[in-house]
Design an enzyme around this catalytic site. Structure first.
Site, mmCIF file in Angstrom:
data_model
loop_
_atom_site.group_PDB
_atom_site.id
_atom_site.type_symbol
_atom_site.label_atom_id
_atom_site.label_comp_id
_atom_site.label_asym_id
_atom_site.label_seq_id
_atom_site.Cartn_x
_atom_site.Cartn_y
_atom_site.Cartn_z
ATOM 1 N N SER A 278 0.902 -1.226 -0.106
ATOM 2 C CA SER A 278 -0.079 -0.190 -0.007
ATOM 3 C C SER A 278 0.837 1.108 -0.069
ATOM 4 C CB SER A 278 -1.016 0.136 1.281
ATOM 5 O OG SER A 278 -1.729 -1.039 1.267
ATOM 6 N N HIS A 330 0.287 4.309 4.309
ATOM 7 C CA HIS A 330 -0.236 4.915 3.525
ATOM 8 C C HIS A 330 0.356 6.580 3.403
ATOM 9 C CE1 HIS A 330 -4.148 2.592 3.614
ATOM 10 N NE2 HIS A 330 -3.120 2.187 3.122
#
Length: 442
Positions: A278, A330
């Site tokens: 991610s 993230h």
């Protein structure tokens, strides 16, 4: 005979032959007559002697022959022979050629890295089958994403702090058999040492499996996890690679993924095992946003695209607040993508264009005598130099935050009690997930 009469006679001869070739379905005679005609003195015959691709035949009194040829730098130029001086009729936009090149590129890096991640995930399922007797964890309360046992992921290289650095009360006695085993299906099952849980050669009295900043990029929690990440990679990261190339996307991909795990290792609870690409994906999202801002005037409906980008980013960060999702990856990946993008991407539109040199003969001779690196820096606008300053600042920030947060991970120098809320909401005990009990009995 005067030169004017000779030219008129030559033009009428060309017109008759091309018209005859057009009527009888042959172009070889027209091509031969064009190649044998006289051309302006500053053009060699080799520039016009290529295979003609297109003809426009008008009437006999005002007829123009349009020959589209490719010159040495790959741009299409057209010349009209209705008069002595060549007149450019068609010009290929450089941005159009750039778009064509991007369409022809193949995102080999993203394709290869995606295949590797699929193979690694298949290996996870096989390993889980060998240890536990089933490929995925059937108890959805332990893994709702249809994947292997969490302790197996730790054993395969997940980002797990006790395997990476010393933690008071946790790693003081690595020979203790009070740690969960990779084959333990029930949560809380113990009977293994920390070395057996960590695997990858085991750990000493001071764990230091630093490669757990890299390996987790290739690991995934479950089928749902890897499917979502692969969709993002193939739709977003692949398009980014077409624009910036395989080398740049590889640098940004790994730098963003690694820094995401470094940032999370500083602030996430010690008991969380974190995996996934991610962070790398968010690095490519940052590059996509930069590309939009860089080429704002060349992109159709840029405001709408900007709104779509912002909504996508906000929603992704919001989902990162749910339990089981590592929002630090993230955030860290996005920050690193922005900084590396500023450092290694090409300059924004109009910033990198060199000013046109003077047309005098002396200026041309001076330009021809310059070395290649001197030509690169000559006639650059002020904005170009300012942007290179931005690049150097971005490189300095990349180095600074990598060194600062890596050193802090091992020394615990940076303390932040509220930073955990970047990756969780303080409801239903979500922020307590992954907190390790350091008493003597567990």
């Amino acid at each position: 005979m005067s030169s004017d009469k000779m030219n008129r006679g030559r033009r009428s001869s060309i017109n008759r032959h091309v018209q005859w070739a057009h009527v009888h379905g042959s172009s070889s005679l027209a091509k031969r007559d064009i190649n044998n005609s006289s051309y302006p003195e500053y053009k060699s015959r080799s520039d016009f002697g290529q295979q003609p691709r297109r003809y426009y035949l008008g009437n006999t009194t005002q007829q123009h022959i349009l020959v589209v040829g490719v010159n040495s730098i790959g741009t299409d130029n057209s010349y009209s022979f209705g008069n002595r001086t060549p007149t450019p009729l068609v010009r290929t936009d450089a941005s159009l050629m750039s778009e064509t090149t991007e369409q022809q590129r193949r995102p080999w890096f993203i394709w290869i890295i995606s295949i590797i991640e699929i193979c690694v995930f298949i290996g996870e399922l096989i390993y889980n089958w060998v240890l536990i007797g089933r490929p995925i964890e059937t108890d959805l309360s332990k893994n709702p994403l249809f994947g292997p046992n969490a302790f197996l992921l730790i054993n395969m290289g997940a980002s797990f702090s006790p395997c990476m650095h010393a933690i008071d009360g946790i790693t003081n006695n690595v020979g203790s058999t009070k740690f969960p085993c990779p084959s333990s299906s029930p949560l809380g099952g113990t009977g293994c040492t920390l070395s057996e849980l960590c695997g990858l050669g085991g750990v000493s009295s001071t764990p230091n499996q630093w490669y757990r900043f890299i390996i987790p990029i290739f690991l995934h929690v479950g089928i749902v996890h890897i499917a979502l990440n692969l969709i993002g990679q193939l739709l977003i990261a692949a398009e980014v690679e077409k624009k910036i190339g395989a080398i740049r996307i590889a640098i940004i991909y790994f730098a963003s993924g690694i820094f995401g795990f470094i940032l999370g290792s500083n602030f996430a609870p010690n008991g969380l095992a974190r995996v996934g690409c991610s962070g790398s994906l968010f690095g490519t999202i940052a590059i996509s946003l930069l590309n939009l801002l860089y080429h704002w005037k060349k992109i159709a409906n840029p405001k709408i695209q900007l709104i779509v980008h912002l909504i996508d980013i906000i929603m992704s960060f919001a989902l990162g607040l749910l339990p089981g999702v590592d929002n630090f990856s993230h955030v860290g990946g996005f920050i690193m993508g922005l900084l590396f993008g500023l450092a290694i991407l090409s300059s924004p539109t109009n910033f990198g264009r060199a000013l046109k040199p003077k047309r005098s003969k002396r200026a041309k001779n001076e330009w021809n005598n310059l070395r290649s690196y001197e030509k690169f820096f000559r006639n650059r606008p002020r904005g170009w130099w300012m942007w290179w300053l931005v690049r150097f600042i971005a490189v300095g920030m990349v180095i600074a935050i990598f060194v600062t947060f890596t050193e802090s991970f091992y020394t615990g120098r940076i303390q932040c009690s509220w930073c955990k809320y970047i990756s969780c909401l303080p409801v239903n005990g979500w922020c307590d997930v992954g907190m390790l009990n350091t008493n003597s009995s567990t």
